[in-house]
Design a protein around this motif. Structure first.
Motif, PDB file in Angstrom:
ATOM      1  N   ASP A   1      49.856  71.030  -0.779  1.00 32.36           N
ATOM      2  CA  ASP A   1      49.863  69.895  -1.687  1.00 32.36           C
ATOM      3  C   ASP A   1      50.252  68.650  -0.888  1.00 32.36           C
ATOM      4  OD1 ASP A   1      50.222  68.326  -4.113  1.00 32.36           O
ATOM      5  OD2 ASP A   1      52.366  68.710  -3.878  1.00 32.36           O
ATOM      6  N   PHE A   2      50.028  67.451  -1.469  1.00 34.24           N
ATOM      7  CA  PHE A   2      50.396  66.220  -0.764  1.00 34.24           C
ATOM      8  C   PHE A   2      51.719  65.653  -1.289  1.00 34.24           C
ATOM      9  CE2 PHE A   2      50.220  61.619   0.104  1.00 34.24           C
ATOM     10  CZ  PHE A   2      50.155  61.677   1.492  1.00 34.24           C
TER      11      PHE A   2
ATOM     12  N   THR B   1      44.967  68.211  -3.497  1.00 31.22           N
ATOM     13  CA  THR B   1      45.712  67.195  -4.216  1.00 31.22           C
ATOM     14  C   THR B   1      44.960  66.703  -5.444  1.00 31.22           C
ATOM     15  OG1 THR B   1      46.619  64.940  -4.018  1.00 31.22           O
ATOM     16  CG2 THR B   1      44.737  65.472  -2.629  1.00 31.22           C
TER      17      THR B   1
ATOM     18  N   ALA C   1      44.315  60.176  -0.367  1.00 35.98           N
ATOM     19  CA  ALA C   1      45.160  61.130   0.347  1.00 35.98           C
ATOM     20  C   ALA C   1      44.973  61.007   1.855  1.00 35.98           C
ATOM     21  CB  ALA C   1      44.862  62.552  -0.115  1.00 35.98           C
TER      22      ALA C   1
END
Length: 273
Positions: A31-32, A70, A77
């Motif tokens: 995930d970001f 994400t 991103a």
């Protein structure tokens, strides 16, 4: 040198062992926000942890692929993470909007389908619904996110808005994805689990690590659980947050936020050698 944590479950240990034994077939999914980047009040100011890129560049050439998965648009991103044109990140992809968009470091291009028409309809109606709530709307192009972290009482605003936003989304063929003081209205059919599973199949992953911090990461956790039952070992990592206890309870390894994720990535790169 950073040390590798010991997974709390046998399944997690099996996933880590498989990754270390055959790193060239491993998929590292991340995930970001909250995982590679610290959570901030203004999502537009979110940036990857300063040590994230060196850690990723050290690990990525040693595994089959690194996928940043994400809810953000892929280009956002990439920009906020600083992923473009970084030596060592040629094996990195960004699956934005829960996999609806894809950016590949090899080409530097984003591929995506047409936006869902319900997003524009919701975008037009939100101002009237949110007037005076103290919230802030993040326009993601293929989704809109209502952030309550800046409200006088963030949790009360979140709880008050959840039902009317769900009704609004439903009228226009969308769903609501709750997160850490955020309610995202987006098209159905894509989530981080679908994105992770699809990419794992595409590259023929022999093992999968996934690290996340929020409710939107639960489908990816479930995808790893499913992969485990079909013979692909997996490791679930929680970028620790007291706001989302369900992730902590399901994880094999809990680390201390993005700093802990970076340490884990460095430790993997060092151990693989």
């Amino acid at each position: 040198m950073d040390s590798l944590p010991t997974p709390a479950t046998q399944a997690g240990q099996d996933g880590l062992d498989a990754l270390l034994a055959q790193p060239g077939t491993a998929l590292v999914g991340l995930d970001f926000d909250g995982t590679l980047a610290p959570i901030v009040a203004d999502p537009e100011r979110a940036r990857a942890h300063p040590d994230a890129l060196p850690a990723l560049a050290a690990l990525a050439p040693k595994v089959a692929a690194v996928a940043v998965i994400t809810g953000r648009p892929a280009e956002v991103a990439v920009r906020n993470g600083g992923f473009a044109d970084v030596p060592g990140l040629e094996h990195l992809v960004v699956l934005g909007h829960y996999g609806a968009e894809r950016w590949d470091a090899r080409t530097g291009k984003v591929t995506a389908p047409e936006p869902h028409p319900g997003v524009a309809a919701v975008r037009a109606e939100l101002p009237g619904l949110l007037d005076g709530s103290g919230t802030w709307v993040e326009d993601k192009g293929r989704a809109v996110a209502v952030h309550t972290r800046r409200a006088a009482d963030p949790q009360a605003a979140f709880d008050t808005l959840r039902e009317p936003l769900t009704a609004l989304a439903s009228r226009h063929g969308l769903i609501v994805e709750p997160g850490r003081m955020v309610l995202e209205l987006r098209p159905p059919g894509m989530d981080k689990g679908v994105a992770l599973s699809g990419f794992a199949r595409e590259i023929g992953a022999g093992s999968v690590l996934y690290a996340g911090d929020d409710l939107g990461d639960l489908p990816a956790y479930s995808a790893v659980d499913t992969l485990r039952t079909t013979g692909t070992p997996g490791l679930l990592v929680c970028s620790g947050s007291d706001e989302v206890t369900e992730l902590r309870e399901r994880a094999d390894v809990v680390v201390d936020g993005p700093e802990g994720v970076v340490q884990l990535l460095r430790a993997l790169a060092d151990r693989i050698g």
